[in-house]
Design a protein around this motif. Structure first.
Motif, PDB file in Angstrom:
ATOM      1  N   GLY A  43       0.999  -1.279  -0.012  1.00 53.93           N
ATOM      2  CA  GLY A  43       0.098  -0.250  -0.060  1.00 53.93           C
ATOM      3  C   GLY A  43       0.989   1.108  -0.042  1.00 53.93           C
ATOM      4  O   GLY A  43       2.178   1.165   0.290  1.00 53.93           O
ATOM      5  N   VAL A  44       0.237   2.387  -0.032  1.00 47.06           N
ATOM      6  CA  VAL A  44       0.946   3.594  -0.052  1.00 47.06           C
ATOM      7  C   VAL A  44       0.442   4.717   0.581  1.00 47.06           C
ATOM      8  O   VAL A  44      -1.159   4.792   0.277  1.00 47.06           O
ATOM      9  CB  VAL A  44       1.318   3.951  -1.683  1.00 47.06           C
ATOM     10  CG1 VAL A  44       0.088   4.203  -2.625  1.00 47.06           C
ATOM     11  CG2 VAL A  44       2.319   5.314  -1.869  1.00 47.06           C
ATOM     12  N   PHE A  45       1.176   5.647   1.174  1.00 47.72           N
ATOM     13  CA  PHE A  45       0.478   6.912   1.621  1.00 47.72           C
ATOM     14  C   PHE A  45       0.778   8.112   0.999  1.00 47.72           C
ATOM     15  O   PHE A  45       2.116   8.020   0.715  1.00 47.72           O
ATOM     16  CB  PHE A  45       0.783   6.843   3.118  1.00 47.72           C
ATOM     17  CG  PHE A  45       0.261   5.875   4.238  1.00 47.72           C
ATOM     18  CD1 PHE A  45      -1.053   6.181   4.555  1.00 47.72           C
ATOM     19  CD2 PHE A  45       0.858   4.776   4.723  1.00 47.72           C
ATOM     20  CE1 PHE A  45      -1.577   5.117   5.597  1.00 47.72           C
ATOM     21  CE2 PHE A  45       0.349   4.123   5.489  1.00 47.72           C
ATOM     22  CZ  PHE A  45      -1.111   4.347   5.947  1.00 47.72           C
ATOM     23  N   ASP A  77      -4.901   9.280   8.346  1.00 49.55           N
ATOM     24  CA  ASP A  77      -4.293   8.948   6.942  1.00 49.55           C
ATOM     25  C   ASP A  77      -4.986   7.896   6.032  1.00 49.55           C
ATOM     26  O   ASP A  77      -5.285   6.954   6.400  1.00 49.55           O
ATOM     27  CB  ASP A  77      -2.874   8.699   7.015  1.00 49.55           C
ATOM     28  CG  ASP A  77      -2.110  10.115   7.436  1.00 49.55           C
ATOM     29  OD1 ASP A  77      -2.795  11.109   7.434  1.00 49.55           O
ATOM     30  OD2 ASP A  77      -0.947   9.985   7.861  1.00 49.55           O
ATOM     31  N   ILE A  78      -4.907   8.143   4.625  1.00 46.85           N
ATOM     32  CA  ILE A  78      -5.656   7.306   3.731  1.00 46.85           C
ATOM     33  C   ILE A  78      -4.727   6.609   3.217  1.00 46.85           C
ATOM     34  O   ILE A  78      -3.703   6.891   2.783  1.00 46.85           O
ATOM     35  CB  ILE A  78      -6.558   8.028   2.865  1.00 46.85           C
ATOM     36  CG1 ILE A  78      -7.658   8.794   3.384  1.00 46.85           C
ATOM     37  CG2 ILE A  78      -6.996   6.798   1.763  1.00 46.85           C
ATOM     38  CD1 ILE A  78      -8.539   8.240   4.230  1.00 46.85           C
ATOM     39  N   LEU A  79      -4.950   4.979   3.268  1.00 50.30           N
ATOM     40  CA  LEU A  79      -3.960   3.916   2.465  1.00 50.30           C
ATOM     41  C   LEU A  79      -4.616   4.009   1.162  1.00 50.30           C
ATOM     42  O   LEU A  79      -5.827   3.530   1.025  1.00 50.30           O
ATOM     43  CB  LEU A  79      -3.956   2.652   3.408  1.00 50.30           C
ATOM     44  CG  LEU A  79      -3.254   1.742   2.454  1.00 50.30           C
ATOM     45  CD1 LEU A  79      -1.517   1.933   2.622  1.00 50.30           C
ATOM     46  CD2 LEU A  79      -3.507   0.219   3.293  1.00 50.30           C
ATOM     47  N   ASP A  84      -2.334   0.162  -8.263  1.00 51.95           N
ATOM     48  CA  ASP A  84      -3.093   1.157  -8.809  1.00 51.95           C
ATOM     49  C   ASP A  84      -3.630   2.350  -8.255  1.00 51.95           C
ATOM     50  O   ASP A  84      -4.667   2.416  -7.507  1.00 51.95           O
ATOM     51  CB  ASP A  84      -4.524   0.436  -9.155  1.00 51.95           C
ATOM     52  CG  ASP A  84      -4.528  -0.526 -10.299  1.00 51.95           C
ATOM     53  OD1 ASP A  84      -4.521  -1.753  -9.872  1.00 51.95           O
ATOM     54  OD2 ASP A  84      -4.263  -0.241 -11.526  1.00 51.95           O
ATOM     55  N   PRO A  85      -2.458   3.224  -8.042  1.00 51.18           N
ATOM     56  CA  PRO A  85      -2.830   4.575  -7.229  1.00 51.18           C
ATOM     57  C   PRO A  85      -4.001   5.158  -7.486  1.00 51.18           C
ATOM     58  O   PRO A  85      -4.165   5.235  -8.453  1.00 51.18           O
ATOM     59  CB  PRO A  85      -1.442   5.351  -7.269  1.00 51.18           C
ATOM     60  CG  PRO A  85      -0.367   4.530  -7.813  1.00 51.18           C
ATOM     61  CD  PRO A  85      -1.432   3.204  -8.578  1.00 51.18           C
ATOM     62  N   GLY A  86      -4.528   5.656  -6.299  1.00 54.38           N
ATOM     63  CA  GLY A  86      -6.005   6.460  -6.490  1.00 54.38           C
ATOM     64  C   GLY A  86      -6.932   5.594  -5.940  1.00 54.38           C
ATOM     65  O   GLY A  86      -8.168   6.205  -5.661  1.00 54.38           O
ATOM     66  N   TYR A  87      -6.910   4.255  -5.643  1.00 49.12           N
ATOM     67  CA  TYR A  87      -7.926   3.588  -4.896  1.00 49.12           C
ATOM     68  C   TYR A  87      -7.948   3.500  -3.714  1.00 49.12           C
ATOM     69  O   TYR A  87      -6.896   2.774  -2.942  1.00 49.12           O
ATOM     70  CB  TYR A  87      -8.264   2.224  -5.803  1.00 49.12           C
ATOM     71  CG  TYR A  87      -8.621   2.067  -7.250  1.00 49.12           C
ATOM     72  CD1 TYR A  87      -9.851   2.562  -7.371  1.00 49.12           C
ATOM     73  CD2 TYR A  87      -7.557   1.733  -8.036  1.00 49.12           C
ATOM     74  CE1 TYR A  87     -10.339   2.613  -8.754  1.00 49.12           C
ATOM     75  CE2 TYR A  87      -8.223   1.825  -9.420  1.00 49.12           C
ATOM     76  CZ  TYR A  87      -9.483   2.139  -9.912  1.00 49.12           C
ATOM     77  OH  TYR A  87      -9.888   2.281 -11.007  1.00 49.12           O
ATOM     78  N   MET A  88      -8.559   4.372  -2.729  1.00 53.34           N
ATOM     79  CA  MET A  88      -8.581   3.986  -1.231  1.00 53.34           C
ATOM     80  C   MET A  88      -8.816   2.588  -0.930  1.00 53.34           C
ATOM     81  O   MET A  88      -9.542   2.043  -1.374  1.00 53.34           O
ATOM     82  CB  MET A  88      -9.563   5.129  -0.652  1.00 53.34           C
ATOM     83  CG  MET A  88      -9.395   6.419  -1.064  1.00 53.34           C
ATOM     84  SD  MET A  88     -10.990   7.250  -0.271  1.00 53.34           S
ATOM     85  CE  MET A  88     -12.461   6.592  -0.833  1.00 53.34           C
ATOM     86  N   ILE A  89      -8.014   2.149   0.242  1.00 49.85           N
ATOM     87  CA  ILE A  89      -8.206   0.903   0.856  1.00 49.85           C
ATOM     88  C   ILE A  89      -8.968   1.222   2.110  1.00 49.85           C
ATOM     89  O   ILE A  89      -9.628   0.311   2.695  1.00 49.85           O
ATOM     90  CB  ILE A  89      -6.867   0.191   0.773  1.00 49.85           C
ATOM     91  CG1 ILE A  89      -6.637  -0.106  -0.399  1.00 49.85           C
ATOM     92  CG2 ILE A  89      -7.253  -1.196   1.907  1.00 49.85           C
ATOM     93  CD1 ILE A  89      -5.425  -0.796  -0.607  1.00 49.85           C
ATOM     94  N   PRO A 110     -11.143  -0.564   7.289  1.00 48.83           N
ATOM     95  CA  PRO A 110     -11.656  -0.452   6.185  1.00 48.83           C
ATOM     96  C   PRO A 110     -12.607   0.968   6.069  1.00 48.83           C
ATOM     97  O   PRO A 110     -13.067   1.292   6.850  1.00 48.83           O
ATOM     98  CB  PRO A 110     -12.511  -1.523   5.930  1.00 48.83           C
ATOM     99  CG  PRO A 110     -12.790  -2.034   7.386  1.00 48.83           C
ATOM    100  CD  PRO A 110     -11.762  -1.706   8.152  1.00 48.83           C
ATOM    101  N   ILE A 111     -12.587   1.705   4.780  1.00 49.43           N
ATOM    102  CA  ILE A 111     -13.439   2.842   4.471  1.00 49.43           C
ATOM    103  C   ILE A 111     -14.992   2.216   4.602  1.00 49.43           C
ATOM    104  O   ILE A 111     -15.804   3.177   5.629  1.00 49.43           O
ATOM    105  CB  ILE A 111     -13.276   3.307   3.082  1.00 49.43           C
ATOM    106  CG1 ILE A 111     -11.806   3.489   2.808  1.00 49.43           C
ATOM    107  CG2 ILE A 111     -14.250   4.253   2.634  1.00 49.43           C
ATOM    108  CD1 ILE A 111     -11.268   4.763   3.434  1.00 49.43           C
ATOM    109  N   HIS A 112     -15.500   1.199   4.599  1.00 42.80           N
ATOM    110  CA  HIS A 112     -16.761   0.694   4.860  1.00 42.80           C
ATOM    111  C   HIS A 112     -16.729  -0.373   5.451  1.00 42.80           C
ATOM    112  O   HIS A 112     -15.913  -1.494   5.485  1.00 42.80           O
ATOM    113  CB  HIS A 112     -17.551   0.541   3.488  1.00 42.80           C
ATOM    114  CG  HIS A 112     -17.449   1.700   2.663  1.00 42.80           C
ATOM    115  ND1 HIS A 112     -18.203   2.663   3.002  1.00 42.80           N
ATOM    116  CD2 HIS A 112     -16.809   1.773   1.483  1.00 42.80           C
ATOM    117  CE1 HIS A 112     -18.133   3.476   1.548  1.00 42.80           C
ATOM    118  NE2 HIS A 112     -17.091   3.046   1.058  1.00 42.80           N
TER     119      HIS A 112
END
Length: 127
Positions: A43-45, A77-79, A84-89, A110-112
């Protein structure tokens, strides 16, 4: 007639990445959720204009990683997915850190809640 493939990405209806299709059958597919126990991924921050890549592992309820104490990561902070950068996990929900230790433990929620998801989308890796 829609055909899904192993490796296709599964997203919630608002674009949060939930997992990757692991197996495909005639009428169903199995999805490995990132929060599944033992699933590892990169993952990426994106924090203050810099990129921090980290390998995470699901533990059944959250995503977990031990990182160098100098990694600048904070609650909220969002991971994002690295493939595929740009998709929130998910977002950082807890950080376990003792200033005497060289590492800190970062937990991502998780976001949801998976129980509340009613629809998903699939993005094919084969274009």
């Amino acid at each position: 007639d829609m055909k899904f493939n192993v490796g296709d990405m599964v997203l919630s209806d608002d674009g949060a990445l939930l997992g990757i299709i692991d197996n495909v059958f005639d009428r169903t597919s199995i999805v490995n959720l990132f929060f599944k126990d033992g699933i590892s991924f990169d993952g990426v921050f994106y924090i203050d204009g810099s990129t921090t890549s980290i390998t995470f592992t699901g533990n059944g309820n959250a995503i977990f990683s031990e990182v160098n104490r100098d990694v600048d990561v904070n609650i909220g902070d969002i991971l994002y997915s690295q493939m595929d950068p740009g998709y929130m996990i998910g977002s950082v929900s807890y950080i376990d850190f003792d200033p005497r230790d060289p590492i800190k433990s970062v937990y991502i929620s998780p976001i949801h809640s998976i129980q509340n998801i009613q629809r998903v989308g699939v993005i094919s890796k084969k274009g």
